[in-house]
Design a protein around this motif. Sequence first.
Motif, PDB file in Angstrom:
ATOM      1  N   SER A  10      65.431  94.305  58.469  1.00  0.00           N
ATOM      2  CA  SER A  10      65.075  94.539  59.875  1.00  0.00           C
ATOM      3  C   SER A  10      64.169  93.454  60.466  1.00  0.00           C
ATOM      4  O   SER A  10      63.767  93.562  61.622  1.00  0.00           O
ATOM      5  CB  SER A  10      64.416  95.914  60.025  1.00  0.00           C
ATOM      6  OG  SER A  10      63.258  95.970  59.232  1.00  0.00           O
ATOM      7  N   SER A  11      63.832  92.425  59.687  1.00  0.00           N
ATOM      8  CA  SER A  11      62.945  91.382  60.224  1.00  0.00           C
ATOM      9  C   SER A  11      63.625  90.614  61.361  1.00  0.00           C
ATOM     10  O   SER A  11      64.742  90.104  61.209  1.00  0.00           O
ATOM     11  CB  SER A  11      62.541  90.438  59.081  1.00  0.00           C
ATOM     12  OG  SER A  11      62.565  89.107  59.523  1.00  0.00           O
ATOM     13  N   VAL A  12      62.931  90.552  62.507  1.00  0.00           N
ATOM     14  CA  VAL A  12      63.538  89.919  63.682  1.00  0.00           C
ATOM     15  C   VAL A  12      63.786  88.426  63.487  1.00  0.00           C
ATOM     16  O   VAL A  12      64.791  87.884  63.948  1.00  0.00           O
ATOM     17  CB  VAL A  12      62.701  90.137  64.965  1.00  0.00           C
ATOM     18  CG1 VAL A  12      63.092  91.403  65.678  1.00  0.00           C
ATOM     19  CG2 VAL A  12      61.219  90.101  64.697  1.00  0.00           C
ATOM     20  N   CYS A  13      62.856  87.747  62.782  1.00  0.00           N
ATOM     21  CA  CYS A  13      63.052  86.296  62.657  1.00  0.00           C
ATOM     22  C   CYS A  13      64.147  85.972  61.640  1.00  0.00           C
ATOM     23  O   CYS A  13      64.828  84.957  61.758  1.00  0.00           O
ATOM     24  CB  CYS A  13      61.756  85.563  62.370  1.00  0.00           C
ATOM     25  SG  CYS A  13      60.741  86.286  61.136  1.00  0.00           S
ATOM     26  N   GLN A  39      57.519  89.096  48.460  1.00  0.00           N
ATOM     27  CA  GLN A  39      57.469  87.762  49.082  1.00  0.00           C
ATOM     28  C   GLN A  39      56.427  86.858  48.426  1.00  0.00           C
ATOM     29  O   GLN A  39      56.404  85.664  48.656  1.00  0.00           O
ATOM     30  CB  GLN A  39      57.232  87.876  50.605  1.00  0.00           C
ATOM     31  CG  GLN A  39      55.858  88.334  51.060  1.00  0.00           C
ATOM     32  CD  GLN A  39      55.746  89.847  51.196  1.00  0.00           C
ATOM     33  OE1 GLN A  39      56.286  90.585  50.383  1.00  0.00           O
ATOM     34  NE2 GLN A  39      55.011  90.315  52.191  1.00  0.00           N
ATOM     35  N   PHE A  40      55.547  87.466  47.600  1.00  0.00           N
ATOM     36  CA  PHE A  40      54.501  86.657  46.942  1.00  0.00           C
ATOM     37  C   PHE A  40      54.895  86.226  45.529  1.00  0.00           C
ATOM     38  O   PHE A  40      54.125  85.563  44.846  1.00  0.00           O
ATOM     39  CB  PHE A  40      53.178  87.435  46.882  1.00  0.00           C
ATOM     40  CG  PHE A  40      52.712  87.914  48.236  1.00  0.00           C
ATOM     41  CD1 PHE A  40      52.407  87.003  49.242  1.00  0.00           C
ATOM     42  CD2 PHE A  40      52.614  89.272  48.509  1.00  0.00           C
ATOM     43  CE1 PHE A  40      52.009  87.437  50.501  1.00  0.00           C
ATOM     44  CE2 PHE A  40      52.209  89.703  49.766  1.00  0.00           C
ATOM     45  CZ  PHE A  40      51.912  88.792  50.762  1.00  0.00           C
ATOM     46  N   GLU A  41      56.068  86.653  45.076  1.00  0.00           N
ATOM     47  CA  GLU A  41      56.466  86.278  43.703  1.00  0.00           C
ATOM     48  C   GLU A  41      56.609  84.757  43.602  1.00  0.00           C
ATOM     49  O   GLU A  41      57.109  84.109  44.526  1.00  0.00           O
ATOM     50  CB  GLU A  41      57.789  86.962  43.332  1.00  0.00           C
ATOM     51  CG  GLU A  41      57.554  88.414  42.945  1.00  0.00           C
ATOM     52  CD  GLU A  41      58.834  89.228  42.834  1.00  0.00           C
ATOM     53  OE1 GLU A  41      59.931  88.626  42.841  1.00  0.00           O
ATOM     54  OE2 GLU A  41      58.712  90.459  42.759  1.00  0.00           O
ATOM     55  N   VAL A  53      59.909  85.591  55.253  1.00  0.00           N
ATOM     56  CA  VAL A  53      61.333  85.342  55.467  1.00  0.00           C
ATOM     57  C   VAL A  53      61.492  84.854  56.904  1.00  0.00           C
ATOM     58  O   VAL A  53      60.643  85.163  57.745  1.00  0.00           O
ATOM     59  CB  VAL A  53      62.181  86.629  55.234  1.00  0.00           C
ATOM     60  CG1 VAL A  53      62.202  87.021  53.789  1.00  0.00           C
ATOM     61  CG2 VAL A  53      61.732  87.788  56.117  1.00  0.00           C
ATOM     62  N   PRO A  54      62.539  84.116  57.204  1.00  0.00           N
ATOM     63  CA  PRO A  54      63.664  83.736  56.359  1.00  0.00           C
ATOM     64  C   PRO A  54      63.456  82.404  55.636  1.00  0.00           C
ATOM     65  O   PRO A  54      62.620  81.598  56.044  1.00  0.00           O
ATOM     66  CB  PRO A  54      64.783  83.573  57.398  1.00  0.00           C
ATOM     67  CG  PRO A  54      64.077  83.034  58.619  1.00  0.00           C
ATOM     68  CD  PRO A  54      62.725  83.698  58.618  1.00  0.00           C
ATOM     69  N   THR A  55      64.273  82.221  54.580  1.00  0.00           N
ATOM     70  CA  THR A  55      64.440  80.907  53.958  1.00  0.00           C
ATOM     71  C   THR A  55      65.941  80.691  53.804  1.00  0.00           C
ATOM     72  O   THR A  55      66.641  81.581  53.312  1.00  0.00           O
ATOM     73  CB  THR A  55      63.799  80.868  52.563  1.00  0.00           C
ATOM     74  OG1 THR A  55      62.412  81.200  52.674  1.00  0.00           O
ATOM     75  CG2 THR A  55      63.937  79.485  51.913  1.00  0.00           C
ATOM     76  N   GLN A 142      47.888  95.601  50.088  1.00  0.00           N
ATOM     77  CA  GLN A 142      48.881  95.517  49.009  1.00  0.00           C
ATOM     78  C   GLN A 142      50.178  94.839  49.434  1.00  0.00           C
ATOM     79  O   GLN A 142      50.916  94.347  48.607  1.00  0.00           O
ATOM     80  CB  GLN A 142      49.212  96.931  48.508  1.00  0.00           C
ATOM     81  CG  GLN A 142      48.084  97.496  47.679  1.00  0.00           C
ATOM     82  CD  GLN A 142      48.192  99.017  47.591  1.00  0.00           C
ATOM     83  OE1 GLN A 142      49.235  99.589  47.874  1.00  0.00           O
ATOM     84  NE2 GLN A 142      47.103  99.640  47.198  1.00  0.00           N
ATOM     85  N   THR A 143      50.477  94.856  50.739  1.00  0.00           N
ATOM     86  CA  THR A 143      51.802  94.361  51.113  1.00  0.00           C
ATOM     87  C   THR A 143      51.815  93.161  52.056  1.00  0.00           C
ATOM     88  O   THR A 143      52.842  92.512  52.178  1.00  0.00           O
ATOM     89  CB  THR A 143      52.627  95.481  51.795  1.00  0.00           C
ATOM     90  OG1 THR A 143      51.838  96.035  52.836  1.00  0.00           O
ATOM     91  CG2 THR A 143      53.026  96.559  50.822  1.00  0.00           C
ATOM     92  N   MET A 144      50.707  92.888  52.732  1.00  0.00           N
ATOM     93  CA  MET A 144      50.804  91.874  53.778  1.00  0.00           C
ATOM     94  C   MET A 144      50.046  90.597  53.437  1.00  0.00           C
ATOM     95  O   MET A 144      49.046  90.647  52.724  1.00  0.00           O
ATOM     96  CB  MET A 144      50.232  92.424  55.090  1.00  0.00           C
ATOM     97  CG  MET A 144      50.977  93.610  55.619  1.00  0.00           C
ATOM     98  SD  MET A 144      52.734  93.311  55.877  1.00  0.00           S
ATOM     99  CE  MET A 144      52.721  92.576  57.487  1.00  0.00           C
ATOM    100  N   ASN A 145      50.489  89.493  54.004  1.00  0.00           N
ATOM    101  CA  ASN A 145      49.738  88.256  53.795  1.00  0.00           C
ATOM    102  C   ASN A 145      48.521  88.212  54.725  1.00  0.00           C
ATOM    103  O   ASN A 145      48.419  88.987  55.675  1.00  0.00           O
ATOM    104  CB  ASN A 145      50.655  87.030  53.961  1.00  0.00           C
ATOM    105  CG  ASN A 145      51.142  86.885  55.371  1.00  0.00           C
ATOM    106  OD1 ASN A 145      50.417  87.168  56.310  1.00  0.00           O
ATOM    107  ND2 ASN A 145      52.372  86.446  55.537  1.00  0.00           N
TER     108      ASN A 145
HETATM  109  N1  LIG Z   1      57.384  81.569  62.065  1.00  0.00           N
HETATM  110  C1  LIG Z   1      58.056  82.218  60.987  1.00  0.00           C
HETATM  111  C2  LIG Z   1      57.638  83.668  60.921  1.00  0.00           C
HETATM  112  C3  LIG Z   1      58.077  84.305  59.653  1.00  0.00           C
HETATM  113  C4  LIG Z   1      57.558  85.739  59.524  1.00  0.00           C
HETATM  114  O1  LIG Z   1      56.465  86.072  60.008  1.00  0.00           O
HETATM  115  N2  LIG Z   1      58.349  86.566  58.850  1.00  0.00           N
HETATM  116  C5  LIG Z   1      57.964  87.946  58.664  1.00  0.00           C
HETATM  117  C6  LIG Z   1      59.123  88.865  58.952  1.00  0.00           C
HETATM  118  S1  LIG Z   1      59.625  88.793  60.657  1.00  0.00           S
HETATM  119  C7  LIG Z   1      57.549  88.147  57.212  1.00  0.00           C
HETATM  120  O2  LIG Z   1      58.165  87.617  56.321  1.00  0.00           O
HETATM  121  N3  LIG Z   1      56.474  88.916  56.997  1.00  0.00           N
HETATM  122  C8  LIG Z   1      55.957  89.196  55.714  1.00  0.00           C
HETATM  123  C9  LIG Z   1      54.473  89.048  55.677  1.00  0.00           C
HETATM  124  O3  LIG Z   1      53.874  88.731  56.741  1.00  0.00           O
HETATM  125  O4  LIG Z   1      53.906  89.248  54.592  1.00  0.00           O
HETATM  126  C10 LIG Z   1      59.577  82.092  61.219  1.00  0.00           C
HETATM  127  O5  LIG Z   1      59.991  82.159  62.385  1.00  0.00           O
HETATM  128  O6  LIG Z   1      60.320  81.917  60.246  1.00  0.00           O
END
Ligand SMILES: N[C@@H](CCC(=O)N[C@@H](CS)C(=O)NCC(=O)O)C(=O)O
Length: 275
Positions: A10-13, A39-41, A53-55, A142-145
Motif C-alpha cells: 500500500s505504499s504510495v511511493c 526494511q532494516f535488514e 521502499v521502493p528500490t 520498533q517499526t519506523m526509521n
Molecule cells: N523519497 C522516497 C520516500 C520513500 C519512503 O518514505 N517510503 C516509505 C513508504 S511510502 C517507507 O519505506 N517507509 C518505511 C519507513 O519509513 O520506515 C521515495 O520517493 O522513494
Amino acid sequence: MSLTLYHHNSSVCAAKVRVALAEKSLPWESRLLRLDGDQFEPGYRKLNPRSVVPTLVHDGRAIIESNIILEYLEDAFPQHSLRPDNAADRAAARLLLQNLDNDVSGIHHAASVATYAIAYRHHVIAKAGSTERAELSKAIDQTMNNKSRAWLEDVVYKGIHAPAFAAAIMRFDLLIADFEQRLSSSIWLIGDHHSIADVAYTSYMIRLDLLQLDALWRKRPAVADWYGRLRARDSARAVLDWYDPENIETLTSRGRETAETVEQILAGLETRHEH
Ligand SMILES: N[C@@H](CCC(=O)N[C@@H](CS)C(=O)NCC(=O)O)C(=O)O
C-alpha cells in the motif's frame, strides 16, 4: 533484461513506480517488504541505505528514490515515453515530481501524515495495546526509521487533532487548487498527453480518495474529471490490486469517521481565501 521491484502493497511511493512500469508495459519481478522492521535488514540496506521502499534493481544495479526511478525508467526504456515532448514541459513535469518529495513541505509527507492521522494510527494503537503516549512511542520505535519517527508520534497520539494534520490538508488544498487551474486549460497535468506527472500523482490521488478526502475536489470539476480518467486507466490497477482489502477497509471506514472534521478544516480555509 531483468527488473525487480522491492515495494510494499500500500505504499504510495512504491505504487508510483508500479504505475510507471504498467504504463510502459515493462515486465518485473516483485519482492514485497512488510515494512515492519524488515526494511532494516542488512541485505535490504545494501540495496537501499535509506531503508525505505521502493528500490528497483535493473540487471543487478539498484536504483532508489521513486522520482529518480521514474526518470531512470524513461532513460533506460524510452519506448512508451512518459516524458513531455518539449524542454519547458519536461521542466514543468520535474517540478511536479519534486513537489511530491518527502521533506516536510512535500505532498508525500502530507499524505503520510493524513494516512496515519485518519487511519493507520489505529494499527499502532492496536499494536501498543494502549493510547498512552509512552506506549505508542515504544510501538513506533520498533517499526519506523528515525526520520518518520520525528513527526509520527504526535500524529499517532493526537490523530486528526495534531497540528500537522491541518497543515497537511492545507497543503493538499493548495495542490488541488493548482491542479484545477492547470486542468482547466489542458487535458492532463502537463499539456494534452498523459505523462510522468500524471503517473507520479496517481497513487496519491487514490490514497486521498480512499481516505474520503474527495471534498478537496468536490468544487473542482476539472480535477474530478482528471481523477476519473486516471482511475479508468489500466495502470490504476497497479495501485489498487496490491492493497490488502483489510487496509482499504481501514482507510475508507476511518476516513468516513473523520470526513466531517476535514470538511470543517476546508471550510475554514475557504473563508481564509475569501479575505
Ligand atoms: N523519497 C522516497 C520516500 C520513500 C519512503 O518514505 N517510503 C516509505 C513508504 S511510502 C517507507 O519505506 N517507509 C518505511 C519507513 O519509513 O520506515 C521515495 O520517493 O522513494
